[in-house]
Design a protein around this motif. Structure first.
Motif, PDB file in Angstrom:
ATOM      1  N   ASP A 246       0.822  -1.189   0.085  1.00  0.00           N
ATOM      2  CA  ASP A 246       0.087  -0.062   0.045  1.00  0.00           C
ATOM      3  C   ASP A 246       0.825   1.260   0.001  1.00  0.00           C
ATOM      4  N   TRP A 247       1.163   2.004  -1.188  1.00  0.00           N
ATOM      5  CA  TRP A 247       1.908   3.139  -1.080  1.00  0.00           C
ATOM      6  C   TRP A 247       1.383   4.217  -0.616  1.00  0.00           C
ATOM      7  N   THR A 248       0.201   4.406  -0.413  1.00  0.00           N
ATOM      8  CA  THR A 248      -0.404   5.533   0.409  1.00  0.00           C
ATOM      9  C   THR A 248       0.430   5.699   1.959  1.00  0.00           C
ATOM     10  N   LEU A 249       0.847   4.697   2.245  1.00  0.00           N
ATOM     11  CA  LEU A 249       1.734   4.767   3.513  1.00  0.00           C
ATOM     12  C   LEU A 249       2.663   5.834   3.553  1.00  0.00           C
ATOM     13  N   PHE A 250       3.148   6.149   2.245  1.00  0.00           N
ATOM     14  CA  PHE A 250       4.172   7.306   2.129  1.00  0.00           C
ATOM     15  C   PHE A 250       3.689   8.528   1.922  1.00  0.00           C
ATOM     16  N   ALA A 251       2.268   8.816   1.811  1.00  0.00           N
ATOM     17  CA  ALA A 251       1.655   9.848   1.163  1.00  0.00           C
ATOM     18  C   ALA A 251       1.689  10.924   2.455  1.00  0.00           C
TER      19      ALA A 251
END
Length: 251
Positions: A246-251
């Motif tokens: 889940d790349w939204t971790l880095f948002a």
């Protein structure tokens, strides 16, 4: 006594945003002490009640530790220098003496591309051994990874006594450190995966073979025949399974 870490279990990290396989007997350190939000820490702390009575089937923990960290990207640190930068930063955090005092030593480092976009057409076994496939499940986009292997002399136990004074009698242990910094420029992040394994080898002369390496009296180059960093089987398995889900971790 066995220190077999062959059985690995998939673990969800950072609320399931990241996953990787970790030795089944290793424990989540956050269950016993506070861990910073930007870290996930697993440690091999298994012991037996009576080492003297242990059989070959008994398991004694290695003291190994895996740390996954999400860090602000170091824009002023080049890819070539990144592994050393984070290795030196860890040595400072571990209370190591200076490199000149043989407090730590890097054997080898490298910069490679990772992610499924860097996969070759070799069979699975060859891909597992390929430095370009150290982190094949990371993403579909090719990324840069900076890895190194080395040793550090680490102070074990409390930094301060109960009176608040810094301790001078801490146990010092040599640990093998394997480090991978994945540089995620598009999300302004350096993703750090570090495996630390205490070293217990001794020799009749009083100094460990590793100490001789750190003092320049013996040589271990830490590289394979093809010139790539000689990471351990366990570390390669951890990296091979590492995935950002889940790349939204880095948002």
């Amino acid at each position: 006594m066995s220190t077999n870490n062959s059985s690995l279990t998939k673990q969800d990290l950072f609320g399931g945003a990241i996953s990787c396989s970790i030795p089944s007997q290793w424990r989540d350190v956050s269950a016993v002490r506070q861990v910073p939000d930007h870290q996930e820490v697993y440690q091999d702390c298994m012991t037996i009640s009576s080492p003297a009575a242990a059989t070959s089937a008994d398991y004694v923990g290695t003291g190994g530790c895996l740390i996954v960290e999400i860090l602000q990207r170091q824009d002023d640190v080049s890819d070539v220098d990144a592994a050393k930068f984070f290795f030196d930063d860890l040595a400072d955090a571990n209370g190591c003496a200076s490199a000149e005092e043989h407090g730590w030593s890097i054997l080898a480092s490298q910069v490679v591309t990772v992610g499924s976009g860097s996969s070759s057409t070799k069979d699975d076994k060859e891909e597992d051994d390929s430095p370009q496939n150290l982190v094949p499940k990371l993403s579909e986009t090719i990324r840069t990874a900076c890895t190194c292997i080395g040793y550090q002399k680490i102070a074990m136990g409390r930094d301060y006594d109960f009176g608040g004074d810094r301790r001078t009698d801490q146990e010092i242990r040599i640990a093998k450190v394997e480090l991978c910094a994945i540089r995620l420029e598009d999300v302004d992040t350096d993703l750090l995966i570090t495996l630390t394994m205490p070293h217990v080898e001794t020799s009749a002369g009083g100094l460990t073979d590793v100490m001789r390496i750190m003092q320049g009296e013996s040589k271990e180059d830490g590289v394979r025949g093809d010139g790539q960093v000689l990471h351990s089987t366990l570390y390669r398995k951890i990296l091979n399974s590492f995935s950002v889900d889940d790349w939204t971790l880095f948002a």
